[in-house]
Design a protein around this motif. Structure first.
Motif, PDB file in Angstrom:
ATOM      1  N   UNK A 233       1.007  -1.207  -0.040  1.00  0.00           N
ATOM      2  CA  UNK A 233      -0.153   0.097  -0.055  1.00  0.00           C
ATOM      3  C   UNK A 233       0.993   1.379  -0.035  1.00  0.00           C
ATOM      4  N   UNK A 234       0.626   2.102  -0.877  1.00  0.00           N
ATOM      5  CA  UNK A 234       1.352   3.288  -1.089  1.00  0.00           C
ATOM      6  C   UNK A 234       0.692   4.638  -0.582  1.00  0.00           C
ATOM      7  N   UNK A 235       1.305   5.582  -0.041  1.00  0.00           N
ATOM      8  CA  UNK A 235       0.720   6.797   0.357  1.00  0.00           C
ATOM      9  C   UNK A 235       1.684   7.875  -0.303  1.00  0.00           C
TER      10      UNK A 235
ATOM     11  N   UNK B 133      -7.338  14.346   4.191  1.00  0.00           N
ATOM     12  CA  UNK B 133      -7.380  13.009   3.863  1.00  0.00           C
ATOM     13  C   UNK B 133      -8.289  12.442   5.129  1.00  0.00           C
TER      14      UNK B 133
ATOM     15  N   UNK C 214      -5.174   8.806  -6.531  1.00  0.00           N
ATOM     16  CA  UNK C 214      -5.630   7.727  -5.757  1.00  0.00           C
ATOM     17  C   UNK C 214      -4.638   7.462  -4.694  1.00  0.00           C
ATOM     18  N   UNK C 215      -3.513   7.296  -4.749  1.00  0.00           N
ATOM     19  CA  UNK C 215      -2.361   7.113  -3.752  1.00  0.00           C
ATOM     20  C   UNK C 215      -2.255   8.457  -2.618  1.00  0.00           C
TER      21      UNK C 215
ATOM     22  N   UNK D 272      -5.604   8.612  -0.627  1.00  0.00           N
ATOM     23  CA  UNK D 272      -5.988   7.709   0.212  1.00  0.00           C
ATOM     24  C   UNK D 272      -7.167   6.681  -0.207  1.00  0.00           C
ATOM     25  N   UNK D 273      -7.620   6.847  -1.544  1.00  0.00           N
ATOM     26  CA  UNK D 273      -8.856   6.235  -1.915  1.00  0.00           C
ATOM     27  C   UNK D 273      -8.243   5.026  -3.004  1.00  0.00           C
TER      28      UNK D 273
ATOM     29  N   UNK E 211      -9.722  18.000  12.686  1.00  0.00           N
ATOM     30  CA  UNK E 211      -8.721  17.043  12.416  1.00  0.00           C
ATOM     31  C   UNK E 211      -7.345  17.401  13.267  1.00  0.00           C
TER      32      UNK E 211
ATOM     33  N   UNK F 163       0.387  10.807   7.911  1.00  0.00           N
ATOM     34  CA  UNK F 163      -0.233  10.668   6.553  1.00  0.00           C
ATOM     35  C   UNK F 163      -0.660   9.247   6.047  1.00  0.00           C
ATOM     36  N   UNK F 164       0.528   8.552   6.165  1.00  0.00           N
ATOM     37  CA  UNK F 164       0.536   7.203   5.600  1.00  0.00           C
ATOM     38  C   UNK F 164      -0.525   6.403   6.504  1.00  0.00           C
TER      39      UNK F 164
ATOM     40  N   UNK G 292      -3.326   7.603   8.150  1.00  0.00           N
ATOM     41  CA  UNK G 292      -4.857   8.082   7.862  1.00  0.00           C
ATOM     42  C   UNK G 292      -5.070   7.419   6.392  1.00  0.00           C
ATOM     43  N   UNK G 293      -4.072   7.622   5.428  1.00  0.00           N
ATOM     44  CA  UNK G 293      -4.591   7.410   3.968  1.00  0.00           C
ATOM     45  C   UNK G 293      -4.510   5.786   3.996  1.00  0.00           C
ATOM     46  N   UNK G 294      -3.420   4.962   4.198  1.00  0.00           N
ATOM     47  CA  UNK G 294      -3.597   3.726   3.956  1.00  0.00           C
ATOM     48  C   UNK G 294      -3.795   2.683   5.120  1.00  0.00           C
TER      49      UNK G 294
END
Lengths: 228, 228
Positions: free
Chosen positions: A57-59, A132, A173-174, A177-178, B59, B129-130, B132-134
């Motif tokens: 999984x990539x952010x 996000x 998308x990355x 976060x979708x 947030x 960020x990583x 919350x996003x992933x």
DNA sequence: CGGGCCGTTGATCCATTTCAAACATAGTGG
DNA sequence: CCACTATGTTTGAAATGGATCAACGGCCCG
């Protein structure tokens, strides 16, 4: 749009700069976990910073554009906590980290500029986090495209929207976060409203004001910024 | 755990410091949109930085603990882009922003420390960020509690887990970008596994290693850090 | 005793993910 | 020039993680 430098500052920056380096799209400029003795200023082109989890999984954390520094983030002297990849062909200006102490000792104003840039990066990350964490998919997408369009404008002399942002929907998308699929549907809706236009591997912002409205966000005004 | 200073540095920092200020839980230390002529170092207590959208969605961006600077984020000299609220009773050390140029001119090593701290904050934001996003809700919650436990340990001399983190579940929810209800259910599961224990307005980490495993994360080791 | 804040739980709903497949375009080699 | 492959976009259907709604219980404090 960039601040003026004194002759002394310019001389020092020139001596600081050890090489100019090109980077091709897809090329890794920095790799998470590695210790890189140099850091870069972006002269031309786009890139992005990202982190990945073990399962892939990539952010995407943020984008780097002309005038930005790469490698400043995450303990100035330690190993990188994230990777950086070129999005387009780029030209980079190389600096050696070990010359940092000398810069801080002899050029306080440049040192201040570096802190300024770090602090600017933080503001952007704060806004991304808000996005996000608390914005809906629509709002997030609108925010991201407005943000990138704004940043793109900030690197050009004639500041107008509509320049092509060199991304794929996978990048979007990355960043948001979708999932890729949902990102596609969300972007489609924005395009159907005429706010953006999706092109081959990229997108152009047609109505920035419309995006600002959807996102509930306005670009900050920064004044002049340093360029090291 | 903090780096040593030279007598000159200590003298300067002392002169830089203009007052010591207490803050009660719930008190706003900085307000988004306002221009605050001073900035602070946290001596004791916990606080948090946050942003809100127009409709009230909040947030939480990060937490501030002893040794952290408040107000460094977001253009060092401009108006704040986020708010800061005290979580517990705090004592703060006040600095005037206008003395920054003098600090950069006369104390390069302190200037370097400030950049170091900004860059450390960025690393934390990247990881958030990583997260919350992933990461999934479970992973996120595990990460956050492990992260806070780690940071709490870093401010104490005997570094062990299990100290009470002074949060409500609403704070956790607003940090993770989740709803209060779902946060509660997620924390319940972690508690049922014996990884954490939820107390009155706070939580104690029982098995940090377990949280690391769930989150797929390990705390970085930082070495000594500056304290200004 | 009453009100407010906080944690807890169950039921329902919906935004987003996942799965699956198709299409478009550009590049590649026969 | 045409199959053939790879990458990127698009779409529909089904599954699900998390949001929302609603209510209750505990505790502190006035």
């Amino acid at each position: 749009m960039f601040r003026d430098f004194s002759p002394q500052e310019l001389a020092f920056v020139s001596s600081f700069k050890i090489a100019e380096m090109p980077a091709e799209p897809g090329m890794l400029i920095m790799v998470e976990g590695e210790q890189n003795p140099s850091l870069y200023t972006v002269l031309t082109g786009w890139g992005f910073r990202y982190k990945i989890l073990e399962d892939g999984r990539r952010q995407i954390l943020n984008y780097v554009l002309p005038g930005d520094m790469i490698g400043l983030q995450g303990n100035v002297m330690a190993e990188m906590q994230h990777s950086v990849e070129a999005l387009t062909r780029m030209t980079l200006c190389t600096f050696e980290r070990e010359r940092f102490p000398s810069l801080f000792r002899n050029h306080p104003s440049l040192a201040f500029d570096i802190t300024w840039m770090a602090s600017r990066e933080e503001s952007m990350l704060d806004e991304h986090l808000l996005s996000i964490g608390r914005r809906s998919a629509q709002e997030r997408a609108a925010y991201l495209l407005a943000f990138l369009d704004w940043r793109a404008k900030g690197t050009m002399n004639e500041r107008k929207s509509g320049v092509q942002l060199p991304l794929t929907q996978q990048h979007v998308a990355d960043t948001l976060g979708l999932s890729l699929v949902h990102t596609n549907k969300t972007l489609r809706k924005l395009a159907d409203q005429g706010l953006v236009r999706w092109l081959d591997r990229g997108c152009a912002v047609m109505e920035p004001e419309g995006l600002y409205r959807v996102a509930g966000w306005r670009p900050p005004n920064e004044g002049k910024r340093p360029f090291i």
